[in-house]
Design a protein around this motif. Structure first.
Motif, PDB file in Angstrom:
ATOM      1  N   THR A 188       0.844  -1.193   0.000  1.00 18.28           N
ATOM      2  CA  THR A 188       0.000   0.000   0.000  1.00 18.28           C
ATOM      3  C   THR A 188       0.879   1.242   0.000  1.00 18.28           C
ATOM      4  OG1 THR A 188      -0.095  -0.164   2.412  1.00 18.28           O
ATOM      5  CG2 THR A 188      -1.983  -1.029   1.201  1.00 18.28           C
ATOM      6  N   ALA A 189       0.243   2.383  -0.286  1.00 15.74           N
ATOM      7  CA  ALA A 189       0.921   3.675  -0.180  1.00 15.74           C
ATOM      8  C   ALA A 189       0.436   4.346   1.092  1.00 15.74           C
ATOM      9  CB  ALA A 189       0.589   4.535  -1.394  1.00 15.74           C
ATOM     10  N   VAL A 190       1.366   4.873   1.882  1.00 20.08           N
ATOM     11  CA  VAL A 190       0.978   5.524   3.140  1.00 20.08           C
ATOM     12  C   VAL A 190       1.671   6.881   3.236  1.00 20.08           C
ATOM     13  CG1 VAL A 190       0.653   3.331   4.338  1.00 20.08           C
ATOM     14  CG2 VAL A 190       2.876   4.466   4.436  1.00 20.08           C
ATOM     15  N   PRO A 207       4.780  10.504   0.724  1.00 16.71           N
ATOM     16  CA  PRO A 207       4.277   9.174   0.346  1.00 16.71           C
ATOM     17  C   PRO A 207       5.360   8.108   0.493  1.00 16.71           C
ATOM     18  CG  PRO A 207       4.726  10.474  -1.601  1.00 16.71           C
ATOM     19  CD  PRO A 207       4.966  11.384  -0.425  1.00 16.71           C
ATOM     20  N   LEU A 208       5.008   7.031   1.171  1.00 15.96           N
ATOM     21  CA  LEU A 208       5.936   5.921   1.378  1.00 15.96           C
ATOM     22  C   LEU A 208       5.266   4.628   0.943  1.00 15.96           C
ATOM     23  CD1 LEU A 208       7.140   6.831   4.999  1.00 15.96           C
ATOM     24  CD2 LEU A 208       8.305   7.348   2.837  1.00 15.96           C
ATOM     25  N   LEU A 209       6.085   3.664   0.552  1.00 17.65           N
ATOM     26  CA  LEU A 209       5.551   2.353   0.196  1.00 17.65           C
ATOM     27  C   LEU A 209       5.568   1.468   1.437  1.00 17.65           C
ATOM     28  CD1 LEU A 209       4.649   1.185  -2.622  1.00 17.65           C
ATOM     29  CD2 LEU A 209       6.721  -0.175  -2.508  1.00 17.65           C
TER      30      LEU A 209
ATOM     31  N   ALA B 189       5.053   4.789  -4.505  1.00 14.72           N
ATOM     32  CA  ALA B 189       4.085   5.589  -3.763  1.00 14.72           C
ATOM     33  C   ALA B 189       4.282   7.038  -4.173  1.00 14.72           C
ATOM     34  CB  ALA B 189       4.316   5.430  -2.257  1.00 14.72           C
ATOM     35  N   VAL B 190       3.180   7.713  -4.479  1.00 19.53           N
ATOM     36  CA  VAL B 190       3.272   9.115  -4.901  1.00 19.53           C
ATOM     37  C   VAL B 190       2.266   9.948  -4.104  1.00 19.53           C
ATOM     38  CG1 VAL B 190       3.987   8.496  -7.238  1.00 19.53           C
ATOM     39  CG2 VAL B 190       1.564   8.838  -6.743  1.00 19.53           C
ATOM     40  N   ALA B 191       2.533  11.243  -4.056  1.00 18.03           N
ATOM     41  CA  ALA B 191       1.578  12.168  -3.444  1.00 18.03           C
ATOM     42  C   ALA B 191       0.604  12.631  -4.523  1.00 18.03           C
ATOM     43  CB  ALA B 191       2.322  13.354  -2.843  1.00 18.03           C
ATOM     44  N   PRO B 207      -1.362   9.993  -0.123  1.00 18.46           N
ATOM     45  CA  PRO B 207      -0.516   8.944  -0.701  1.00 18.46           C
ATOM     46  C   PRO B 207      -1.324   8.045  -1.643  1.00 18.46           C
ATOM     47  CG  PRO B 207      -1.079   8.399   1.558  1.00 18.46           C
ATOM     48  CD  PRO B 207      -1.620   9.775   1.313  1.00 18.46           C
ATOM     49  N   LEU B 208      -0.805   7.848  -2.843  1.00 11.62           N
ATOM     50  CA  LEU B 208      -1.455   6.993  -3.838  1.00 11.62           C
ATOM     51  C   LEU B 208      -0.457   5.960  -4.335  1.00 11.62           C
ATOM     52  CD1 LEU B 208      -3.198   9.790  -5.952  1.00 11.62           C
ATOM     53  CD2 LEU B 208      -4.219   8.411  -4.127  1.00 11.62           C
ATOM     54  N   LEU B 209      -0.979   4.835  -4.801  1.00 15.39           N
ATOM     55  CA  LEU B 209      -0.111   3.821  -5.388  1.00 15.39           C
ATOM     56  C   LEU B 209      -0.037   4.047  -6.897  1.00 15.39           C
ATOM     57  CD1 LEU B 209       1.329   1.315  -4.083  1.00 15.39           C
ATOM     58  CD2 LEU B 209      -0.345  -0.066  -5.296  1.00 15.39           C
ATOM     59  N   LEU B 232      -6.090   3.446  -2.956  1.00 16.58           N
ATOM     60  CA  LEU B 232      -6.405   2.089  -2.509  1.00 16.58           C
ATOM     61  C   LEU B 232      -7.452   2.050  -1.405  1.00 16.58           C
ATOM     62  CD1 LEU B 232      -2.829   0.535  -2.417  1.00 16.58           C
ATOM     63  CD2 LEU B 232      -4.684  -0.072  -3.957  1.00 16.58           C
TER      64      LEU B 232
END
Lengths: 242, 242
Positions: A188-190, A207-209, B189-191, B207-209, B232
């Motif tokens: 997920t992206a957080v 954004p982090l993975l 992961a991106v903003a 945060p988006l994937l 997600l």
DNA sequence: AAGTGGTCTAGACCACATT
DNA sequence: ATGTGGTCTAGACCACTTG
């Protein structure tokens, strides 16, 4: 390994039974990491099946990454060297397509009673103990991954008495006889929490993975629950679907 | 398909040559989607090899997802139904472990000269044209994925004259004879950008994937470049490593 | 030269699905 | 009853590695 009678055949095919026998021997340490297995003909003679049946069983083990076959040399139990483990179970690559090879900072190790979530993930009974490892992994000297690893204490006695290595799975195999076979990763992206922000030296909210991984051994038993938070920067997670 | 002479053996094993012949016939439409292939014995007789060799070739195609084998019935070219495609090439699951099945809103379709990046990803020559598709996919009625799909125009003539379906790969196979075999996905992961924010109805910076996927056909030619940005929520991307 | 896995063949029988 | 893929065997030869 008598052939199944016509009227009441074994539920499982012969090569499957051979496969289970071989897995059992590898798992039990009868053939340790990097050991050569007997030749196909020797195994066939010992188990009372044809060489072709042994071959099919060995091909299955090779495909599952439990054994490697080398023409002219023999069949060997896979050895989980740090290089091999990273190559096989680490999916992060840089922009040039090269695999990222992280380093590991000294880890903290604690033993405690398993939480409900930990028991569920690892299939443990009430009252079971777990080992919790927290560490930061670096890339080119900068913090890169911040992760928590949870292990069933019963499987890994006295882990933490020595330093935790960068790659755990070779330790699992060689010291504890736990042969990692596959993992499921939920990605997920957080947004970076304050803790992430500090650990990874990144702005809060960045954004982090996040990777939530459960790892299984050769017999499909869960042996590790790992949650990793990654500041990928110019790298990416690679997934190949067939 | 003569056996290789002893003094100058073919570089490739026989079953590999058989495999290539079968792939060629499937790719050319000689055996269309869902068609039954001739039996192992028929193919063996026609190609002048043993049934065991044909079997090895067919097993390889089955493992690659090009063909499905059903005991007692026969061997069939895979049919890329929408269900099958989603099941096989869509890796997002919800918290209960159920696969997420998105819907698709009407798409915009444009044809243009390929950019340098598009040519690199799709292996196109200078001056080649591409079809660019933009669309939003929904889940439970809410925007979920925002994606751009780039296709070589030469492979998909007149695509866009009709509505773009939710699952493209069954269209690829049935209308254009392009059989998707595997994909590589690069995940980050991106903003959320302002565009993402608007398309996915989410706060800027959330945060988006991001999934950057290149899809290949049966002969390893790139046939699609797709960039998907996903909000997600309570779902996750699942990756299984063996 | 000897031993290993890799390929290929030929044939038998079984389990499953359809007619 | 017939035809399909799935299993199993036995044996031949090839390609590769090591002594």
């Amino acid at each position: 390994m008598a052939k199944a009678p016509t009227t009441r055949p074994d539920a499982r095919p012969l090569y499957e039974q051979v496969r289970l026998i071989l897995i059992e021997r590898i798992q039990s340490g009868h053939w340790p990491p990097a050991a050569a297995l007997p030749s196909e003909f020797e195994l066939a003679a010992e188990l009372g099946v044809s060489q072709g049946t042994v071959r099919k069983a060995l091909d299955g083990l090779a495909e599952a990454g439990i054994v490697v076959r080398r023409q002219g040399r023999g069949t060997f139990v896979v050895e989980h060297t740090p290089q091999h483990v990273l190559f096989r179970f680490f999916s992060i690559y840089d922009e040039t397509g090269e695999q990222v090879l992280p380093d590991s900072l000294p880890a903290s190790v604690r033993t405690a009673a398993a939480s409900a979530a930990e028991r569920a993930k690892l299939g443990l009974d009430k009252g079971a103990e777990v080992i919790r490892i927290r560490r930061i992994r670096t890339r080119r000297g900068a913090p890169f991954i911040h992760e928590t690893i949870v292990l069933p204490a019963a499987l890994f006695p006295d882990l933490g008495k020595t330093d935790v290595p960068n790659t755990l799975y070779d330790l699992f195999q060689k010291v504890y006889g736990v042969l990692v076979a596959h993992t499921d990763e939920r990605i997920t992206a957080v947004a970076a929490s304050p803790v992430d922000s500090k650990a990874l030296d990144v702005a809060a909210g960045a954004p982090l993975l996040h990777i939530d991984r459960v790892t299984f051994d050769i017999e499909h038993r869960p042996v590790e629950w790992r949650r990793s938070t990654c500041n990928l920067r110019d790298a990416h997670y690679l997934s190949r679907l067939r």
